[in-house]
Motif scaffolding. Structure first.
Motif, PDB file in Angstrom:
ATOM      1  N   LEU A   3      13.008 -10.346   9.026  1.00  0.00           N
ATOM      2  CA  LEU A   3      11.830 -10.525   8.462  1.00  0.00           C
ATOM      3  C   LEU A   3      11.886 -11.400   7.198  1.00  0.00           C
ATOM      4  O   LEU A   3      12.485 -10.960   6.364  1.00  0.00           O
ATOM      5  N   SER A   4      11.186 -12.658   7.121  1.00  0.00           N
ATOM      6  CA  SER A   4      11.275 -13.445   6.002  1.00  0.00           C
ATOM      7  C   SER A   4      10.312 -13.374   5.116  1.00  0.00           C
ATOM      8  O   SER A   4      10.417 -13.631   3.952  1.00  0.00           O
ATOM      9  N   ARG A   5       9.020 -12.833   5.418  1.00  0.00           N
ATOM     10  CA  ARG A   5       7.997 -12.648   4.471  1.00  0.00           C
ATOM     11  C   ARG A   5       7.325 -11.575   5.051  1.00  0.00           C
ATOM     12  O   ARG A   5       6.788 -11.401   6.258  1.00  0.00           O
ATOM     13  N   LEU A   6       6.654 -10.667   4.101  1.00  0.00           N
ATOM     14  CA  LEU A   6       6.007  -9.585   4.373  1.00  0.00           C
ATOM     15  C   LEU A   6       4.648  -9.633   3.460  1.00  0.00           C
ATOM     16  O   LEU A   6       4.775  -9.682   2.147  1.00  0.00           O
ATOM     17  N   LYS A   7       3.441  -9.464   3.869  1.00  0.00           N
ATOM     18  CA  LYS A   7       2.170  -9.592   3.191  1.00  0.00           C
ATOM     19  C   LYS A   7       1.464  -8.101   3.411  1.00  0.00           C
ATOM     20  O   LYS A   7       1.230  -7.692   4.679  1.00  0.00           O
ATOM     21  N   ILE A   8       1.151  -7.566   2.375  1.00  0.00           N
ATOM     22  CA  ILE A   8       0.317  -6.156   2.598  1.00  0.00           C
ATOM     23  C   ILE A   8      -0.921  -6.239   1.913  1.00  0.00           C
ATOM     24  O   ILE A   8      -0.753  -6.596   0.798  1.00  0.00           O
ATOM     25  N   ILE A   9      -1.978  -5.755   2.481  1.00  0.00           N
ATOM     26  CA  ILE A   9      -3.400  -5.769   2.075  1.00  0.00           C
ATOM     27  C   ILE A   9      -3.961  -4.406   2.397  1.00  0.00           C
ATOM     28  O   ILE A   9      -3.893  -3.785   3.552  1.00  0.00           O
ATOM     29  N   ASN A  10      -4.311  -3.455   1.249  1.00  0.00           N
ATOM     30  CA  ASN A  10      -5.083  -2.173   1.331  1.00  0.00           C
ATOM     31  C   ASN A  10      -4.169  -1.257   2.144  1.00  0.00           C
ATOM     32  O   ASN A  10      -4.682  -0.489   2.907  1.00  0.00           O
ATOM     33  N   PHE A  11      -2.977  -1.267   2.006  1.00  0.00           N
ATOM     34  CA  PHE A  11      -2.090  -0.397   2.697  1.00  0.00           C
ATOM     35  C   PHE A  11      -1.572   0.588   1.660  1.00  0.00           C
ATOM     36  O   PHE A  11      -0.745   0.278   0.683  1.00  0.00           O
ATOM     37  N   LYS A  12      -1.838   1.773   1.868  1.00  0.00           N
ATOM     38  CA  LYS A  12      -1.454   2.902   0.738  1.00  0.00           C
ATOM     39  C   LYS A  12      -1.745   2.653  -0.803  1.00  0.00           C
ATOM     40  O   LYS A  12      -3.103   2.278  -0.755  1.00  0.00           O
ATOM     41  N   ASN A  13      -0.923   2.463  -1.354  1.00  0.00           N
ATOM     42  CA  ASN A  13      -1.161   1.978  -2.816  1.00  0.00           C
ATOM     43  C   ASN A  13      -1.236   0.642  -3.120  1.00  0.00           C
ATOM     44  O   ASN A  13      -1.412   0.238  -4.412  1.00  0.00           O
ATOM     45  N   TYR A  14      -0.926  -0.264  -2.205  1.00  0.00           N
ATOM     46  CA  TYR A  14      -1.330  -1.784  -2.298  1.00  0.00           C
ATOM     47  C   TYR A  14      -2.520  -2.365  -2.019  1.00  0.00           C
ATOM     48  O   TYR A  14      -2.918  -1.999  -0.867  1.00  0.00           O
ATOM     49  N   GLU A  15      -2.896  -3.073  -3.057  1.00  0.00           N
ATOM     50  CA  GLU A  15      -4.236  -3.792  -3.005  1.00  0.00           C
ATOM     51  C   GLU A  15      -3.838  -4.931  -2.001  1.00  0.00           C
ATOM     52  O   GLU A  15      -4.394  -5.542  -1.062  1.00  0.00           O
ATOM     53  N   SER A  16      -3.076  -5.893  -2.833  1.00  0.00           N
ATOM     54  CA  SER A  16      -2.577  -7.321  -2.121  1.00  0.00           C
ATOM     55  C   SER A  16      -1.317  -7.488  -2.667  1.00  0.00           C
ATOM     56  O   SER A  16      -1.100  -7.751  -4.020  1.00  0.00           O
ATOM     57  N   GLN A  17      -0.138  -7.745  -1.762  1.00  0.00           N
ATOM     58  CA  GLN A  17       1.209  -8.006  -2.472  1.00  0.00           C
ATOM     59  C   GLN A  17       2.106  -8.444  -1.229  1.00  0.00           C
ATOM     60  O   GLN A  17       2.191  -8.419  -0.152  1.00  0.00           O
ATOM     61  N   ALA A  18       2.602  -9.628  -1.504  1.00  0.00           N
ATOM     62  CA  ALA A  18       3.646 -10.466  -0.717  1.00  0.00           C
ATOM     63  C   ALA A  18       4.951 -10.442  -1.237  1.00  0.00           C
ATOM     64  O   ALA A  18       5.297 -10.581  -2.354  1.00  0.00           O
ATOM     65  N   PHE A  19       5.975 -10.232  -0.193  1.00  0.00           N
ATOM     66  CA  PHE A  19       7.200 -10.358  -0.517  1.00  0.00           C
ATOM     67  C   PHE A  19       8.009 -11.504   0.276  1.00  0.00           C
ATOM     68  O   PHE A  19       8.012 -11.540   1.480  1.00  0.00           O
ATOM     69  N   ASP A  20       8.859 -12.420  -0.286  1.00  0.00           N
ATOM     70  CA  ASP A  20       9.769 -13.282   0.280  1.00  0.00           C
ATOM     71  C   ASP A  20      11.047 -12.775   0.295  1.00  0.00           C
ATOM     72  O   ASP A  20      11.851 -12.284  -0.834  1.00  0.00           O
ATOM     73  N   LEU A  21      11.516 -12.382   1.739  1.00  0.00           N
ATOM     74  CA  LEU A  21      12.400 -11.512   1.588  1.00  0.00           C
ATOM     75  C   LEU A  21      13.941 -12.214   1.992  1.00  0.00           C
ATOM     76  O   LEU A  21      13.905 -13.305   2.484  1.00  0.00           O
TER      77      LEU A  21
END
Length: 367
Positions: A3-21
Motif C-alpha cells: 500500500l503506497s498511499r492511504l487517505k482517511i476521511i471521517n473514519f473513527k477519530n480522523y477527519e481527513s488525513q493522508a499517509f505516504d507509506l
C-alpha cells in the motif's frame, strides 16, 4: 504487493488525513487514544471490508459525520497500481470500488488484498469460546479460497433457517418433518467443504505455528494446535439423525461445523489455564505469524502485516527475539504501532530497508 498511499476521511477519530507509506516498514507512535490503531483498522477495512474487532460499520463513522471514506493506492507488482475506495454512508450499504468500478458482491473482493492483523484483543482467541477460533479459521480460509467463503455463507444461511424452524416448531408444538428434512439434505455438502478445508489448513498451519513460537520464545515451551470437529465421527446427515431429539429439545442445531474448535495447548495443557502474560502474548503472535505464512504460501505473495501494540507485556528477551524475527524474515509490508517512541527508534535503527515513522496526535500525523 504493498500500500503506497492511504487517505482517511471521517473514519473513527480522523477527519481527513493522508499517509505516504514505505513499501517495507511503517511505524506509528503516540500516546494511547490518539488514533494509531485506527490507521491499522482503516487498512484492515480496505482489505477485508470490515473492522478488525467486528464493530458495526455505523460505529466507525466519525462523531457528528454522516459517512466515512477510505482510499488506498496499492502496488500489486512493479508498475501495476490500483486504487481501492471503501465508502459507507450512514444507513446505507458499504461500497467497495476498484479503479472507479464498484464490486456488486463483496465476496468477489475478499482475498484480493490479504492481510493479517495482530492486536491486543487477540487474547479472545485463547480465553474465550470456540466461536473466536472458528472466526480465525474462517478469516484465513476466506482470503485463500472463494469456494470456502461461498460454502460458509451457504451453510450459515441454512443453519439460521434450521434454528429458526426448530424454535418455531417448539413454540407452536408442531413438527414439520418435510421442511426439516429439506434443510437437512442441503447442509451436508457445504459442511463437508468447510470441514475438509479447515482440516487441510490445520495440517499446514500446525508446524508453522510451532516453529514461530520456538523462534519467539527461544524454545522455552512447546505448543500445539489441534482441529476438533463433529464431522471426524460421522457425516452431517448421520449426525442430524442422531441428534434430532436433542435439537428439538434445545431448539437449535447442536452438531456441525459451526461447533468446530481449534484446541490450543502449551506443554500439553490447555493454554488459557497455564500461560503467563508473556507466554500468552508470544503464543498469540505465533498464531498470527503462522496464519500470515499460510496466506503467503497459498496466495503466492506477501500479505500486509499489521502489528498493534505487540511489544506490551513481553520481557526484554522476547522483544529482542521478535524484533530479530521481523527483521530477518521477508514479511513484506509491515505496519507497527507503539506508545514508546524509543522502542520504535530502536527497531528502525536495526532495520536496513526503507521505513517511515509517523507521530500521531488526536487523529493527525504531526511528524
Amino acid at each position: 504487493m504493498h500500500l503506497s498511499r492511504l487517505k482517511i476521511i471521517n473514519f473513527k477519530n480522523y477527519e481527513s488525513q493522508a499517509f505516504d507509506l514505505s513499501a517495507r516498514l511503517n511505524c506509528f507512535t503516540g500516546l494511547n487514544g490518539m488514533g494509531k490503531t485506527n490507521v491499522l483498522d482503516a487498512v484492515h477495512f480496505l482489505c477485508l471490508c470490515k473492522n478488525h474487532t467486528g464493530l458495526n460499520d455505523k460505529h466507525l463513522v466519525r462523531h457528528g459525520e454522516s459517512f466515512f471514506r477510505l482510499e488506498g493506492n496499492f502496488q500489486l507488482t512493479a508498475g501495476n497500481p490500483t486504487t481501492i475506495v471503501a465508502k459507507y454512508p450512514l444507513g446505507q450499504r458499504k461500497e467497495i470500488e476498484r479503479d472507479g468500478v464498484p464490486f456488486t458482491r463483496l465476496t468477489d473482493y475478499i482475498g484480493l488484498f490479504p492481510v493479517v492483523m495482530i492486536a491486543p484483543d487477540d487474547v479472545s482467541l485463547v480465553q474465550d469460546g470456540s466461536e473466536d477460533r472458528r472466526r480465525f479459521l474462517d478469516a484465513t480460509l476466506s482470503q485463500v479460497s472463494p469456494v470456502y467463503l461461498q460454502n460458509l455463507l451457504i451453510y450459515n444461511a441454512l443453519l439460521k433457517q434450521r434454528n429458526a424452524l426448530l424454535k418455531k416448531m417448539s413454540e407452536e408444538k408442531t413438527f414439520d418433518a418435510t421442511l426439516l428434512e429439506s434443510l437437512d439434505r442441503q447442509m451436508p455438502a457445504p459442511a463437508k467443504v468447510l470441514y475438509e478445508q479447515r482440516r487441510h489448513f490445520t495440517a499446514e498451519f500446525q508446524p508453522l505455528f510451532q516453529a514461530f513460537y520456538s523462534d519467539i520464545a527461544a524454545g522455552r515451551e512447546s505448543v500445539d494446535a489441534r482441529y476438533e470437529s463433529d464431522l471426524e465421527k460421522a457425516d452431517l446427515d448421520v449426525l442430524f439423525q442422531k441428534n434430532l431429539e436433542k435439537d428439538r429439545l434445545l431448539q437449535r442445531t447442536t452438531t456441525g461445523p459451526h461447533r468446530d474448535d481449534l484446541a490450543l495447548f502449551m506443554d500439553g495443557q490447555p493454554v488459557k489455564k497455564f500461560a503467563s502474560q508473556g507466554q500468552l502474548k508470544s503464543f498469540l503472535l505465533a498464531l498470527r505469524l503462522a496464519q500470515y505464512e499460510v496466506l503467503r504460501r497459498e496466495k503466492g505473495f506477501a500479505p500486509l502485516l499489521l502489528l498493534d501494540d505487540i511489544f506490551d507485556k513481553l520481557d526484554a528477551q522476547r522483544v529482542r527475539q521478535l524484533v530479530g524475527l521481523l527483521i530477518s524474515r521477508d514479511f513484506g509490508q509491515i505496519f507497527i504501532t507503539d506508545t514508546q517512541r524509543a522502542r520504535i527508534e530502536a527497531i528502525v535503527a536495526s532495520f536496513t530497508g526503507d521505513y517511515s515513522v509517523f507521530e500521531i496526535e488526536n487523529g493527525q500525523a504531526i511528524s
